[in-house]
Design an enzyme around this catalytic site. Structure first.
Site, PDB file in Angstrom:
ATOM      1  N   LYS A 189      -6.959   2.112  -3.399  1.00  0.00           N
ATOM      2  CA  LYS A 189      -6.635   1.476  -2.120  1.00  0.00           C
ATOM      3  C   LYS A 189      -6.731   2.486  -0.973  1.00  0.00           C
ATOM      4  O   LYS A 189      -7.293   2.201   0.092  1.00  0.00           O
ATOM      5  CB  LYS A 189      -5.230   0.880  -2.179  1.00  0.00           C
ATOM      6  N   THR A 210       0.860  -1.183   0.000  1.00  0.00           N
ATOM      7  CA  THR A 210       0.000   0.000   0.000  1.00  0.00           C
ATOM      8  C   THR A 210       0.893   1.228   0.000  1.00  0.00           C
ATOM      9  O   THR A 210       1.578   1.508   0.982  1.00  0.00           O
ATOM     10  CB  THR A 210      -0.916   0.013   1.231  1.00  0.00           C
TER      11      THR A 210
END
Length: 292
Positions: free
Chosen positions: A165, A87
């Site tokens: 995300k 991420t």
């Protein structure tokens, strides 16, 4: 997260050779190799990359990702395909893609949605971005192996997958906050948390029910290791709020969640879990952090 993904790749990925494992903590890689079988532990990231054609990476933050790739890209990586599941900020993903391509290698940016228990069951949602032909090479390891579905960003900028995300985190954190507030209200209004949990099970099966279960059973403060550490949650939350500020967006509910994350960190230290938001809401409402 990556350990569970590795397990599913070994079990369901139809590998033609053993899976190469590398972890900055070698003992963890060796332990995982023993548990999974059909794995070989590499002594360095460069060794793993040299011997592999497709390389999955999953690290904790942008700095760790960039540091690893700077080391890897010092060697010959021509023709290698990297799949970065970390991420990261959208700009980091775009910059990393440029770094990799400059060295004659390829990359698919593929963050995933789902917590560790979903990763273990192969139920992640994969978000691959990059050249369509490269995404197609990664598909066989997605649905039916590490995940249950794909949100396809083929031929889109790498940063778009990372942006989804980051924004998706708003929904997840607000869900946790909603469950926590509802349970506290149910307790203080005398409805009872068990009765509210039945409602959540009936109307919101899946993540809502999972987090409700963790909260009412006390798992949010009794577990030895956090499912999602409060420090990791706070780090990602700070990135979400920075994005909101840069784009001129007000996230009032998310800011309330962030305040509760700070309370969790203050009360539990580094061992806190994101579901400890429940404990923080309890404290704000005049109850003890612990529910049992």
């Amino acid at each position: 997260m990556m350990q569970a993904m590795c397990g599913n790749i070994v079990k369901k990925g139809k590998l033609t050779s053993p899976l190469l494992l590398y972890n900055r903590t070698t003992s963890r890689a060796k332990q995982l190799a023993e548990e999974l079988g059909n794995c070989i532990v590499a002594d360095s990231a460069k060794e793993a990359v040299t011997k592999a054609d497709i390389i999955f990476t999953c690290l904790t933050d942008d700095l760790a990702v960039l540091e690893l790739f700077r080391q890897i890209l010092e060697g010959d990586v021509t023709g290698k395909l990297f799949v970065n599941c970390s991420t990261t900020q959208p700009a980091t993903s775009d910059n990393l893609a440029a770094m990799v391509e400059k060295k004659g290698a390829h990359i698919v940016t593929m963050p995933v949605f789902g917590e560790p228990s979903m990763a273990e069951k192969g139920l992640l949602i994969c978000i691959p971005a990059g050249r369509a032909d490269l995404v197609d090479r990664v598909r066989p390891y997605c649905t039916g192996v590490i995940g249950r579905g794909i949100i396809d960003f083929s031929n889109e900028a790498h940063g778009k997958a990372s942006l989804l995300k980051v924004i998706g985190n708003v929904f997840i954190v607000n869900m946790i906050e909603t469950v926590a507030e509802g349970l506290v209200l149910a307790e203080k209004s005398k409805l009872g948390t068990d009765n509210l949990h039945k409602f959540i099970q009936a109307i919101f099966p899946g993540p809502f029910t999972l987090y409700s279960q963790r909260m009412i059973t006390g798992d949010y403060y009794t577990r030895d290791e956090p499912v999602v550490s409060i420090d990791m949650a706070r780090h990602l939350a700070s990135e979400v709020l920075a994005l909101a500020e840069a784009s001129g967006t007000q996230l009032n509910a998310y800011e309330a969640s962030y305040k509760h994350m700070e309370m969790v960190r203050s009360y539990t230290g580094t061992k806190g879990d994101i579901s400890g938001i429940y404990g923080a809401v309890r404290q704000e409402s005049g109850l003890a952090y612990e529910n049992q």
